[in-house]
Scaffold this active site. Sequence first.
Site, PDB file in Angstrom:
ATOM      1  N   HIS A 111     -19.770 111.112-113.665  1.00 13.85           N
ATOM      2  CA  HIS A 111     -18.698 110.250-113.527  1.00 13.85           C
ATOM      3  C   HIS A 111     -17.901 110.691-112.166  1.00 13.85           C
ATOM      4  CE1 HIS A 111     -18.666 110.174-118.226  1.00 13.85           C
ATOM      5  NE2 HIS A 111     -20.001 109.871-117.905  1.00 13.85           N
ATOM      6  N   GLU A 168     -14.788 111.732-111.679  1.00 12.60           N
ATOM      7  CA  GLU A 168     -13.726 112.745-111.503  1.00 12.60           C
ATOM      8  C   GLU A 168     -15.085 114.122-110.600  1.00 12.60           C
ATOM      9  OE1 GLU A 168     -12.448 111.044-115.285  1.00 12.60           O
ATOM     10  OE2 GLU A 168     -14.652 110.628-114.264  1.00 12.60           O
ATOM     11  N   ALA A 211     -10.876  75.386-114.726  1.00 18.23           N
ATOM     12  CA  ALA A 211      -9.788  74.495-113.128  1.00 18.23           C
ATOM     13  C   ALA A 211      -9.180  73.016-113.298  1.00 18.23           C
ATOM     14  CB  ALA A 211     -10.487  74.598-112.265  1.00 18.23           C
ATOM     15  N   ALA A 236     -11.671  66.444-114.250  1.00 20.54           N
ATOM     16  CA  ALA A 236     -11.946  64.986-113.537  1.00 20.54           C
ATOM     17  C   ALA A 236     -11.107  64.234-113.887  1.00 20.54           C
ATOM     18  CB  ALA A 236     -13.415  65.023-113.745  1.00 20.54           C
ATOM     19  N   ALA A 244     -10.991  59.568-113.307  1.00 22.31           N
ATOM     20  CA  ALA A 244     -12.395  58.731-114.164  1.00 22.31           C
ATOM     21  C   ALA A 244     -12.641  58.318-114.005  1.00 22.31           C
ATOM     22  CB  ALA A 244     -10.412  57.259-114.561  1.00 22.31           C
ATOM     23  N   ARG A 300     -16.883  86.011-109.327  1.00 21.41           N
ATOM     24  CA  ARG A 300     -18.266  85.870-109.763  1.00 21.41           C
ATOM     25  C   ARG A 300     -19.335  86.964-109.464  1.00 21.41           C
ATOM     26  NH1 ARG A 300     -20.782  79.609-107.641  1.00 21.41           N
ATOM     27  NH2 ARG A 300     -19.777  78.893-109.479  1.00 21.41           N
ATOM     28  N   THR A 350     -22.968  69.935-117.007  1.00 23.11           N
ATOM     29  CA  THR A 350     -23.176  70.264-115.224  1.00 23.11           C
ATOM     30  C   THR A 350     -24.055  70.481-114.123  1.00 23.11           C
ATOM     31  OG1 THR A 350     -20.996  71.536-115.831  1.00 23.11           O
ATOM     32  CG2 THR A 350     -21.602  72.136-113.782  1.00 23.11           C
ATOM     33  N   GLU A 366     -18.052  79.300-117.303  1.00 23.33           N
ATOM     34  CA  GLU A 366     -18.037  77.805-116.120  1.00 23.33           C
ATOM     35  C   GLU A 366     -17.835  76.190-116.704  1.00 23.33           C
ATOM     36  OE1 GLU A 366     -18.912  78.357-111.699  1.00 23.33           O
ATOM     37  OE2 GLU A 366     -17.491  80.400-112.057  1.00 23.33           O
ATOM     38  N   ALA A 385     -17.046  75.098-123.212  1.00 17.68           N
ATOM     39  CA  ALA A 385     -16.056  75.814-123.710  1.00 17.68           C
ATOM     40  C   ALA A 385     -15.695  75.702-125.182  1.00 17.68           C
ATOM     41  CB  ALA A 385     -14.782  75.119-122.609  1.00 17.68           C
TER      42      ALA A 385
END
Length: 371
Positions: free
Chosen positions: A44, A46, A160, A168, A170, A190, A202, A295, A301
């Site tokens: 570890h 420490e 985003a 996005a 139209a 990432r 996507t 993403e 989502a």
Amino acid sequence: MDRALVLAARGPADDANPRVGCVLLAVDGTTLGEGWHRGAGTPHAEVAAIADARAQENVTHGATAVVTLEPCAHTGRTGPCTKALRDAGIARVVYALADPGASSGGGARELATVGVDVVRGPGEQQSRELVAGWYARAARAPGRTPNPEHAPVHLVLKTATSLDGKVAAADGTSQWITGEASRAHAHTVRARTGAIIVGTGTVLADDPSLTARPGPAAQPDSAAQPDSAAQPDPAAGPDPAARTQPLRVVVGRRDVPEDARVRGSDGRFLHLRTHEPREVLAALAARGVGHAVLEGGPGLATAFLRAGLVDEIHAYLAPLHLGESGRSALADLDIATLAAAPRWRTEHVQRLGDDVLLIARRAAPGPAPGS
């Protein structure tokens, strides 16, 4: 603590154990030794720092240990760090993040009972980001050591959008809603995750490569929120670009073209022919993934949000409006009244160029603010 956080980020991003860094300081503030955890089964942080100090023939008796995570108090593959610190004569311990584990936690209390001066120091937010997947597993599974093959995956939803929540226009154009600083920051995220998840839609629309390409760390604008100023980049390390790329995961029943960039040539590609979010996370957990970034797109989502599987949201907001005809970041969540809307807790706000990044985590159950 800033130095300890940088050291911690050198550890493996997707491991059964957390990434931890430690710096040992003499009474006059000089550095005696440094260490970080290199993965399950290795010393570890420490213990590594104590070994580094001894290799330099530095005396650790009376020293201060500055560590990003509360020292562990249990025996697993290695012995307890609390004992190692006591045996080294450490007089003071400053730690950033408390260990939530029922078996591994309690180290601060144990050290204090034997006369070590224990202080909760700065860096909690940065440390928690570094160990997000492990932290979620430890907190959800009291009484047992986290196991990436059976534990849930800590899932970050990245969006985003414009100020009115559109991804996005139209006509379908979406590159680029957010600016260069936001995109650079997203690549640092990432670089420290185990997997990136998108849908077949996507892939077919954008042909993304889904690789981590971290450049110079995105710096907060001078007008950033006070809590975001001068924070070390959790992805910092000797060479982030040289790290193992995250697993590129495509979800959906449609075929992924043979020449799609997401396939790559490094074997880090996975196509899951399902629309069931829990099956996706189970497949990732079976491969040892403890932390993943979702993403898109909006359908995927929404499915993960409806299933209650999102632990954290990274919302990049750009200062523009696309109006009613723009494509929304989410589909129908079947929320008919405000009281039914899930609440999130804002953890961090940062200005990135003209954009704003908001990081939120799932709030504990309770009344809505102002109710």
